[in-house]
Design a protein around this motif. Structure first.
Motif, PDB file in Angstrom:
ATOM      1  N   MET A 108      34.297   3.481  25.009  1.00  0.00           N
ATOM      2  CA  MET A 108      34.130   3.109  26.411  1.00  0.00           C
ATOM      3  C   MET A 108      32.850   2.284  26.525  1.00  0.00           C
ATOM      4  O   MET A 108      31.831   2.621  25.939  1.00  0.00           O
ATOM      5  N   THR A 109      32.922   1.205  27.287  1.00  0.00           N
ATOM      6  CA  THR A 109      31.778   0.319  27.510  1.00  0.00           C
ATOM      7  C   THR A 109      31.305   0.450  28.948  1.00  0.00           C
ATOM      8  O   THR A 109      32.112   0.440  29.874  1.00  0.00           O
ATOM      9  N   LEU A 110      30.002   0.558  29.114  1.00  0.00           N
ATOM     10  CA  LEU A 110      29.380   0.519  30.434  1.00  0.00           C
ATOM     11  C   LEU A 110      28.980  -0.916  30.692  1.00  0.00           C
ATOM     12  O   LEU A 110      28.247  -1.519  29.903  1.00  0.00           O
ATOM     13  N   LEU A 111      29.461  -1.486  31.778  1.00  0.00           N
ATOM     14  CA  LEU A 111      29.177  -2.863  32.155  1.00  0.00           C
ATOM     15  C   LEU A 111      28.205  -2.855  33.334  1.00  0.00           C
ATOM     16  O   LEU A 111      28.433  -2.131  34.312  1.00  0.00           O
ATOM     17  N   ILE A 112      27.132  -3.636  33.231  1.00  0.00           N
ATOM     18  CA  ILE A 112      26.121  -3.733  34.295  1.00  0.00           C
ATOM     19  C   ILE A 112      25.942  -5.198  34.659  1.00  0.00           C
ATOM     20  O   ILE A 112      25.606  -6.019  33.803  1.00  0.00           O
TER      21      ILE A 112
ATOM     22  N   THR B  71      23.842  -7.332  37.429  1.00  0.00           N
ATOM     23  CA  THR B  71      22.909  -7.490  38.546  1.00  0.00           C
ATOM     24  C   THR B  71      22.561  -8.962  38.735  1.00  0.00           C
ATOM     25  O   THR B  71      21.560  -9.293  39.333  1.00  0.00           O
ATOM     26  N   SER B  72      23.429  -9.832  38.220  1.00  0.00           N
ATOM     27  CA  SER B  72      23.161 -11.270  38.287  1.00  0.00           C
ATOM     28  C   SER B  72      23.664 -11.907  39.575  1.00  0.00           C
ATOM     29  O   SER B  72      23.363 -13.061  39.852  1.00  0.00           O
ATOM     30  N   HIS B  73      24.440 -11.184  40.332  1.00  0.00           N
ATOM     31  CA  HIS B  73      25.029 -11.685  41.570  1.00  0.00           C
ATOM     32  C   HIS B  73      24.485 -10.896  42.761  1.00  0.00           C
ATOM     33  O   HIS B  73      23.973  -9.792  42.582  1.00  0.00           O
ATOM     34  N   PRO B  74      24.614 -11.421  43.991  1.00  0.00           N
ATOM     35  CA  PRO B  74      24.162 -10.661  45.165  1.00  0.00           C
ATOM     36  C   PRO B  74      24.850  -9.296  45.270  1.00  0.00           C
ATOM     37  O   PRO B  74      24.243  -8.327  45.709  1.00  0.00           O
ATOM     38  N   GLN B  75      26.117  -9.211  44.857  1.00  0.00           N
ATOM     39  CA  GLN B  75      26.826  -7.927  44.807  1.00  0.00           C
ATOM     40  C   GLN B  75      26.655  -7.354  43.405  1.00  0.00           C
ATOM     41  O   GLN B  75      27.153  -7.906  42.437  1.00  0.00           O
ATOM     42  N   VAL B  76      25.933  -6.254  43.314  1.00  0.00           N
ATOM     43  CA  VAL B  76      25.714  -5.583  42.039  1.00  0.00           C
ATOM     44  C   VAL B  76      27.005  -4.865  41.645  1.00  0.00           C
ATOM     45  O   VAL B  76      27.678  -4.279  42.489  1.00  0.00           O
ATOM     46  N   ARG B  77      27.335  -4.934  40.366  1.00  0.00           N
ATOM     47  CA  ARG B  77      28.551  -4.279  39.884  1.00  0.00           C
ATOM     48  C   ARG B  77      28.265  -3.481  38.637  1.00  0.00           C
ATOM     49  O   ARG B  77      27.554  -3.937  37.744  1.00  0.00           O
ATOM     50  N   VAL B  78      28.831  -2.286  38.589  1.00  0.00           N
ATOM     51  CA  VAL B  78      28.856  -1.485  37.368  1.00  0.00           C
ATOM     52  C   VAL B  78      30.305  -1.061  37.151  1.00  0.00           C
ATOM     53  O   VAL B  78      31.031  -0.815  38.109  1.00  0.00           O
ATOM     54  N   ALA B  79      30.702  -1.027  35.903  1.00  0.00           N
ATOM     55  CA  ALA B  79      32.091  -0.688  35.600  1.00  0.00           C
ATOM     56  C   ALA B  79      32.172   0.016  34.264  1.00  0.00           C
ATOM     57  O   ALA B  79      31.275  -0.105  33.425  1.00  0.00           O
ATOM     58  N   LEU B  80      33.260   0.731  34.073  1.00  0.00           N
ATOM     59  CA  LEU B  80      33.594   1.295  32.776  1.00  0.00           C
ATOM     60  C   LEU B  80      34.765   0.487  32.245  1.00  0.00           C
ATOM     61  O   LEU B  80      35.746   0.263  32.955  1.00  0.00           O
ATOM     62  N   VAL B  81      34.643   0.035  31.023  1.00  0.00           N
ATOM     63  CA  VAL B  81      35.622  -0.868  30.420  1.00  0.00           C
ATOM     64  C   VAL B  81      36.171  -0.248  29.143  1.00  0.00           C
ATOM     65  O   VAL B  81      35.421   0.293  28.332  1.00  0.00           O
TER      66      VAL B  81
ATOM     67  N   ALA C  68      38.737  -3.251  32.970  1.00  0.00           N
ATOM     68  CA  ALA C  68      37.904  -2.362  33.776  1.00  0.00           C
ATOM     69  C   ALA C  68      38.734  -1.152  34.190  1.00  0.00           C
ATOM     70  O   ALA C  68      39.795  -1.300  34.801  1.00  0.00           O
ATOM     71  N   VAL C  69      38.259   0.030  33.838  1.00  0.00           N
ATOM     72  CA  VAL C  69      38.933   1.278  34.199  1.00  0.00           C
ATOM     73  C   VAL C  69      38.570   1.667  35.623  1.00  0.00           C
ATOM     74  O   VAL C  69      39.406   2.087  36.412  1.00  0.00           O
ATOM     75  N   THR C  70      37.298   1.519  35.949  1.00  0.00           N
ATOM     76  CA  THR C  70      36.797   1.828  37.285  1.00  0.00           C
ATOM     77  C   THR C  70      35.535   1.007  37.522  1.00  0.00           C
ATOM     78  O   THR C  70      34.851   0.628  36.572  1.00  0.00           O
ATOM     79  N   MET C  71      35.237   0.726  38.789  1.00  0.00           N
ATOM     80  CA  MET C  71      34.109  -0.138  39.110  1.00  0.00           C
ATOM     81  C   MET C  71      33.483   0.277  40.435  1.00  0.00           C
ATOM     82  O   MET C  71      34.168   0.774  41.323  1.00  0.00           O
TER      83      MET C  71
END
Length: 124
Positions: free
Chosen positions: A1-5, A7-17, A22-25
């Protein structure tokens, strides 16, 4: 499982891949106490899937781009780098725009020692 981070965009995103998907975000506006909120959202994301940090084998962090803010980008890079180092997993640098592009990059890119930030160019 990969944790995706991201913070490069105005909308911050974290996800599990997993397997390039993407499994969940989670997504929110990156203002205020971003560093604390980022860690809280990651922990919540893991908990929602009955996972812990020990279930992560890669941490993929967006390196930034033309619209990236110094402060928010650094928060993601620093936290992602620390999590990878603390858990002994691979650190991945990515640049995709969409969550699908980032998920693909997270699964196929080679690991790096450091994330090289890419900030907005200053106006002349």
């Amino acid at each position: 499982m990969t944790l995706l981070i991201d913070t490069s965009h105005p909308q911050v995103r974290v996800a599990l891949v997993e397997s390039g998907q993407a499994v969940t975000m989670r997504e929110w506006e990156g203002k205020g106490r971003l560093s604390a909120a980022l860690l809280e959202e990651i922990e919540s994301l893991l908990t929602s899937q009955n996972l812990t940090f020990t279930d992560i084998d890669r941490v993929a962090v967006h390196r930034g781009g033309p619209q990236s803010s110094f402060t928010t980008l650094r928060a993601g890079i620093v936290l992602g780098s620390l999590l990878a180092e603390a858990t002994g997993v691979e650190l991945i640098q990515m640049e995709g725009e969409s969550i699908e592009e980032m998920a693909q990059e997270a699964g196929t890119s080679k690991s790096v020692q450091i994330i090289e930030p890419k900030y907005t160019s200053p106006s002349v």
